[in-house]
Design a protein around this motif. Structure first.
Motif, PDB file in Angstrom:
ATOM      1  N   GLU A  56       0.833  -1.213   0.000  1.00  0.00           N
ATOM      2  CA  GLU A  56       0.000   0.000   0.000  1.00  0.00           C
ATOM      3  C   GLU A  56       0.865   1.259   0.000  1.00  0.00           C
ATOM      4  OE1 GLU A  56      -3.616  -0.443   2.789  1.00  0.00           O
ATOM      5  OE2 GLU A  56      -2.156  -1.905   3.507  1.00  0.00           O
ATOM      6  N   ALA A  57       1.827   1.297   0.922  1.00  0.00           N
ATOM      7  CA  ALA A  57       2.657   2.496   1.051  1.00  0.00           C
ATOM      8  C   ALA A  57       3.490   2.725  -0.202  1.00  0.00           C
ATOM      9  CB  ALA A  57       3.556   2.371   2.282  1.00  0.00           C
ATOM     10  N   GLY A  58       3.950   1.638  -0.828  1.00  0.00           N
ATOM     11  CA  GLY A  58       4.790   1.777  -2.010  1.00  0.00           C
ATOM     12  C   GLY A  58       4.069   2.390  -3.194  1.00  0.00           C
ATOM     13  N   PHE A  59       2.788   2.085  -3.349  1.00  0.00           N
ATOM     14  CA  PHE A  59       2.044   2.572  -4.513  1.00  0.00           C
ATOM     15  C   PHE A  59       1.120   3.736  -4.186  1.00  0.00           C
ATOM     16  CE2 PHE A  59       3.243  -1.656  -5.967  1.00  0.00           C
ATOM     17  CZ  PHE A  59       3.613  -1.402  -7.284  1.00  0.00           C
ATOM     18  N   LEU A  60       0.976   4.074  -2.894  1.00  0.00           N
ATOM     19  CA  LEU A  60       0.046   5.135  -2.521  1.00  0.00           C
ATOM     20  C   LEU A  60       0.456   6.477  -3.113  1.00  0.00           C
ATOM     21  CD1 LEU A  60      -2.440   5.966  -0.869  1.00  0.00           C
ATOM     22  CD2 LEU A  60      -0.916   6.370   1.082  1.00  0.00           C
ATOM     23  N   GLY A  61       1.749   6.791  -3.060  1.00  0.00           N
ATOM     24  CA  GLY A  61       2.221   8.056  -3.599  1.00  0.00           C
ATOM     25  C   GLY A  61       1.957   8.182  -5.087  1.00  0.00           C
ATOM     26  N   VAL A  62       2.158   7.073  -5.818  1.00  0.00           N
ATOM     27  CA  VAL A  62       1.883   7.097  -7.254  1.00  0.00           C
ATOM     28  C   VAL A  62       0.392   7.320  -7.491  1.00  0.00           C
ATOM     29  CG1 VAL A  62       2.003   5.774  -9.404  1.00  0.00           C
ATOM     30  CG2 VAL A  62       3.825   5.563  -7.702  1.00  0.00           C
ATOM     31  N   MET A  63      -0.452   6.662  -6.692  1.00  0.00           N
ATOM     32  CA  MET A  63      -1.892   6.803  -6.883  1.00  0.00           C
ATOM     33  C   MET A  63      -2.359   8.232  -6.616  1.00  0.00           C
ATOM     34  SD  MET A  63      -5.039   4.831  -4.965  1.00  0.00           S
ATOM     35  CE  MET A  63      -5.282   6.085  -3.692  1.00  0.00           C
ATOM     36  N   LEU A  64      -1.807   8.868  -5.590  1.00  0.00           N
ATOM     37  CA  LEU A  64      -2.271  10.196  -5.203  1.00  0.00           C
ATOM     38  C   LEU A  64      -1.628  11.307  -6.020  1.00  0.00           C
ATOM     39  CD1 LEU A  64      -2.346   9.888  -1.299  1.00  0.00           C
ATOM     40  CD2 LEU A  64      -4.270   9.754  -2.878  1.00  0.00           C
ATOM     41  N   PHE A  65      -0.344  11.166  -6.360  1.00  0.00           N
ATOM     42  CA  PHE A  65       0.385  12.279  -6.955  1.00  0.00           C
ATOM     43  C   PHE A  65       1.019  11.958  -8.315  1.00  0.00           C
ATOM     44  CE2 PHE A  65       0.957  12.520  -2.272  1.00  0.00           C
ATOM     45  CZ  PHE A  65       0.078  13.572  -2.051  1.00  0.00           C
ATOM     46  N   GLY A  66       0.673  10.804  -8.887  1.00  0.00           N
ATOM     47  CA  GLY A  66       1.392  10.374 -10.078  1.00  0.00           C
ATOM     48  C   GLY A  66       0.697  10.604 -11.394  1.00  0.00           C
ATOM     49  N   TRP A  67      -0.359  11.399 -11.415  1.00  0.00           N
ATOM     50  CA  TRP A  67      -1.119  11.574 -12.650  1.00  0.00           C
ATOM     51  C   TRP A  67      -0.266  12.131 -13.790  1.00  0.00           C
ATOM     52  CZ3 TRP A  67      -5.639   9.457 -13.633  1.00  0.00           C
ATOM     53  CH2 TRP A  67      -6.465   9.097 -12.572  1.00  0.00           C
ATOM     54  N   GLN A  68       0.613  13.069 -13.514  1.00  0.00           N
ATOM     55  CA  GLN A  68       1.440  13.672 -14.557  1.00  0.00           C
ATOM     56  C   GLN A  68       2.821  13.027 -14.663  1.00  0.00           C
ATOM     57  OE1 GLN A  68       1.356  17.830 -13.433  1.00  0.00           O
ATOM     58  NE2 GLN A  68      -0.323  18.269 -14.859  1.00  0.00           N
ATOM     59  N   ARG A  69       3.053  11.986 -13.893  1.00  0.00           N
ATOM     60  CA  ARG A  69       4.391  11.381 -13.867  1.00  0.00           C
ATOM     61  C   ARG A  69       4.432   9.985 -14.481  1.00  0.00           C
ATOM     62  NH1 ARG A  69       3.762  14.496  -9.313  1.00  0.00           N
ATOM     63  NH2 ARG A  69       5.485  15.912  -8.820  1.00  0.00           N
ATOM     64  N   VAL A  70       3.295   9.302 -14.530  1.00  0.00           N
ATOM     65  CA  VAL A  70       3.262   7.956 -15.093  1.00  0.00           C
ATOM     66  C   VAL A  70       2.107   7.888 -16.098  1.00  0.00           C
ATOM     67  CG1 VAL A  70       4.228   6.911 -13.013  1.00  0.00           C
ATOM     68  CG2 VAL A  70       1.740   7.077 -13.260  1.00  0.00           C
TER      69      VAL A  70
ATOM     70  N   PHE B   2      -3.219   3.248 -13.049  1.00  0.00           N
ATOM     71  CA  PHE B   2      -4.275   2.305 -12.705  1.00  0.00           C
ATOM     72  C   PHE B   2      -3.687   1.095 -11.986  1.00  0.00           C
ATOM     73  CE2 PHE B   2      -7.160  -1.242 -14.215  1.00  0.00           C
ATOM     74  CZ  PHE B   2      -8.147  -0.999 -13.262  1.00  0.00           C
ATOM     75  N   PHE B   3      -2.527   0.639 -12.414  1.00  0.00           N
ATOM     76  CA  PHE B   3      -1.864  -0.482 -11.736  1.00  0.00           C
ATOM     77  C   PHE B   3      -1.554  -0.116 -10.286  1.00  0.00           C
ATOM     78  CE2 PHE B   3       2.030  -2.753 -10.473  1.00  0.00           C
ATOM     79  CZ  PHE B   3       1.587  -4.068 -10.630  1.00  0.00           C
ATOM     80  N   ALA B   4      -1.083   1.115 -10.063  1.00  0.00           N
ATOM     81  CA  ALA B   4      -0.801   1.558  -8.696  1.00  0.00           C
ATOM     82  C   ALA B   4      -2.074   1.567  -7.855  1.00  0.00           C
ATOM     83  CB  ALA B   4      -0.168   2.952  -8.717  1.00  0.00           C
ATOM     84  N   THR B   5      -3.179   2.032  -8.433  1.00  0.00           N
ATOM     85  CA  THR B   5      -4.453   2.039  -7.708  1.00  0.00           C
ATOM     86  C   THR B   5      -4.880   0.619  -7.357  1.00  0.00           C
ATOM     87  OG1 THR B   5      -5.127   4.051  -8.870  1.00  0.00           O
ATOM     88  CG2 THR B   5      -6.856   2.778  -7.791  1.00  0.00           C
ATOM     89  N   LEU B   6      -4.722  -0.295  -8.310  1.00  0.00           N
ATOM     90  CA  LEU B   6      -5.058  -1.696  -8.048  1.00  0.00           C
ATOM     91  C   LEU B   6      -4.196  -2.267  -6.924  1.00  0.00           C
ATOM     92  CD1 LEU B   6      -5.570  -3.315 -11.578  1.00  0.00           C
ATOM     93  CD2 LEU B   6      -7.296  -2.919  -9.815  1.00  0.00           C
ATOM     94  N   MET B   7      -2.918  -1.943  -6.903  1.00  0.00           N
ATOM     95  CA  MET B   7      -2.034  -2.462  -5.875  1.00  0.00           C
ATOM     96  C   MET B   7      -2.415  -1.930  -4.490  1.00  0.00           C
ATOM     97  SD  MET B   7      -0.065  -4.668  -7.210  1.00  0.00           S
ATOM     98  CE  MET B   7      -1.563  -5.062  -8.141  1.00  0.00           C
ATOM     99  N   VAL B   8      -2.839  -0.680  -4.421  1.00  0.00           N
ATOM    100  CA  VAL B   8      -3.303  -0.136  -3.142  1.00  0.00           C
ATOM    101  C   VAL B   8      -4.550  -0.884  -2.689  1.00  0.00           C
ATOM    102  CG1 VAL B   8      -4.254   1.893  -1.994  1.00  0.00           C
ATOM    103  CG2 VAL B   8      -2.278   2.129  -3.509  1.00  0.00           C
ATOM    104  N   ALA B   9      -5.488  -1.108  -3.612  1.00  0.00           N
ATOM    105  CA  ALA B   9      -6.712  -1.835  -3.264  1.00  0.00           C
ATOM    106  C   ALA B   9      -6.407  -3.265  -2.839  1.00  0.00           C
ATOM    107  CB  ALA B   9      -7.679  -1.824  -4.442  1.00  0.00           C
ATOM    108  N   VAL B  10      -5.527  -3.929  -3.583  1.00  0.00           N
ATOM    109  CA  VAL B  10      -5.141  -5.299  -3.231  1.00  0.00           C
ATOM    110  C   VAL B  10      -4.436  -5.320  -1.880  1.00  0.00           C
ATOM    111  CG1 VAL B  10      -3.609  -7.214  -3.863  1.00  0.00           C
ATOM    112  CG2 VAL B  10      -5.044  -6.133  -5.605  1.00  0.00           C
TER     113      VAL B  10
END
Length: 462
Positions: free
Chosen positions: A109-123, A129-137
């Motif tokens: 969760e912690a590893g992908f949370l930053g990408v999910m919250l702040f990664g829209w313009q970076r990935v 979407f993969f980061a969001t799935l990993m947080v949910a999983v």
């Protein structure tokens, strides 16, 4: 007074802290999966309304996730300060299970949370979407390990006692103990329902304020579809859980039902009443003959053991679990009614225009949290007087601390929790009051080309 000794104060302190804590993981578990669905729909359809909803609800998720982490750390310390007897005897089981939760879930969760919250313009969108799935999983994996640990305390198996300590013999039996599948399903669905009612209540509020834009209407609609699907399933899972509890924790069922005598030929259900532990009777009981047997054994004349068949020192405190169970079950029926009324109004084309229903949904917003707490209290108080059911008593689990030490720390916890988490709740409510905005991406990209999606952005300009 006995209630103010170290043992009872330690129990009260843990009950207080876990009651605050459990709310936030429930919100995080349900909201993370909801976010994954929203982003999947955005990628599939290209409809920007789904992304607007994602950006809004991800802020709510972030606050809930942060408060869940903070409140969870406190309980880990309590195991050492107040419950060293439990840690010493059962630590060989609970320690590894909680470690697995950190290694497999929290890090994910912690590893992908930053990408999910702040990664829209970076990935890329797919990477996001993969980061969001990993947080949910990750939230679901966390649920798995926490429920495995708690279920072992309820229905322990796969262990041996060596030198006064519980040691694992078969980890598969330890993890997949008899009550684990039912608790895992019941808790996971409960978390989805908690999130569903929060989203539905937020949508209802804005509909009552006159908003009819896509993010508001779609949030309201999607939440009601989720509730319509999950509420009947939760009732079915709860019934199966009750049958399992009757088999492995019969004293808990007797306490929940306020049942003192073992009735032959069919057991009545006490709808309401006042269980009296000293007199061994449920006063002012309103009963329905045979209904207890039908619900708890699925037969007309099924037999349920009464509390008098158990030694007084092994009986759970019936006055608490009797009513917390009825609060949970009663709210469950209201939840089902809410979902069915929503379906009826949807079929009539009146879902977004029926103000009395929207007011009802708004009032039902906290029902998921209240039902969750009532169910958790039923589960944990019903396990008493055992920490590990039938193996380790709660009285033998407490640390050798003074009542003054526990009392002072409890007072500090109460003050700090209401201040810190009260502010967190207030912040979440303030964000929900503002609600999702349409096409928020284009407006915010001009103001904050890099730092978008910060939780505080939701309140900018207020």
């Amino acid at each position: 007074m006995e209630i103010f000794d170290a043992f009872h104060l330690a129990r009260l302190q843990f009950a207080f802290t876990v009651s605050f804590h459990i709310i936030f993981p429930a919100i995080s578990i349900g909201m993370a999966s909801f976010l994954a669905v929203l982003e999947w729909r955005w990628l599939l359809t290209g409809d920007v309304a789904y992304k607007d909803m994602f950006l809004f609800w991800s802020k709510i998720f972030a606050v809930g996730f942060g408060m869940g982490v903070v409140s969870g750390v406190v309980m880990a310390y309590e195991f050492g300060t107040n419950w060293s007897g439990f840690s010493r005897v059962a630590g060989n089981i609970t320690g590894p299970l909680l470690t697995y939760e950190v290694l497999t879930a929290f890090f994910l969760e912690a590893g992908f949370l930053g990408v999910m919250l702040f990664g829209w313009q970076r990935v890329s969108p797919r990477a996001h979407f993969f980061a969001t799935l990993m947080v949910a999983v990750g939230t679901l994996i966390s649920t798995f390990w926490i429920l495995a640990s708690n279920s072992f305390m309820q229905t322990p198996q796969g262990f041996a006692i060596e030198n006064g300590r519980i040691v694992p013999v078969d980890w598969m039996k330890v993890i997949f103990n008899p009550s684990f599948p039912f608790r895992l399903a019941h808790m996971t669905i409960a978390a989805f329902i908690v999130a569903g009612f929060i989203v539905a209540a937020c949508g209802a509020w804005h509909l009552l304020q006159g908003r009819r834009d896509k993010p508001v209407k779609r949030s309201f609609s999607m939440a009601l579809w989720i509730l319509l699907f999950l509420t009947p399933i939760q009732i079915f899972v709860g019934d199966a859980h009750g049958l399992n509890t009757r088999e492995y924790q019969p004293a808990k069922i007797a306490a929940i039902e306020g049942l003192w005598e073992t009735e032959k030929g069919g057991t009545a259900l006490n709808l309401v009443g006042l269980p009296d532990m000293s007199a061994e009777v449920t006063r002012y009981a309103i009963q329905i003959p045979h209904l207890g047997s039908l619900i708890l054994t699925h037969s007309w004349d099924g037999e349920i053991r009464g509390l008098k068949e158990f030694p007084p020192e092994d009986r759970p405190y019936s006055p608490i679990v009797f009513w917390t169970f009825r609060v949970m079950a009663g709210l469950g029926m209201l939840m089902l009614l809410t979902a069915l009324l929503g379906l009826l109004l949807r079929l009539r084309g009146r879902l977004y225009e029926t103000r009395w229903y929207q007011g009802f949904v708004l009032c039902m917003g906290p029902s998921g949290i209240v039902a969750l707490l009532a169910g958790w209290i039923t589960t944990e108080v019903g396990r008493q007087p055992w920490t590990v059911y039938g193996v380790l008593r709660t009285a033998d689990s407490v640390s050798p601390v003074s009542s003054q030490q526990v009392g002072v720390s409890l007072l500090i916890f109460v003050l700090v929790y209401f201040l810190v988490f009260g502010m967190g709740f207030y912040y979440m409510m303030k964000m929900m009051k503002r609600g999702p905005e349409e096409h928020v991406e284009r407006r915010e990209s001009r103001r904050h080309p890099v730092l978008r999606n910060r939780p505080l952005d939701a309140l900018e300009g207020e």
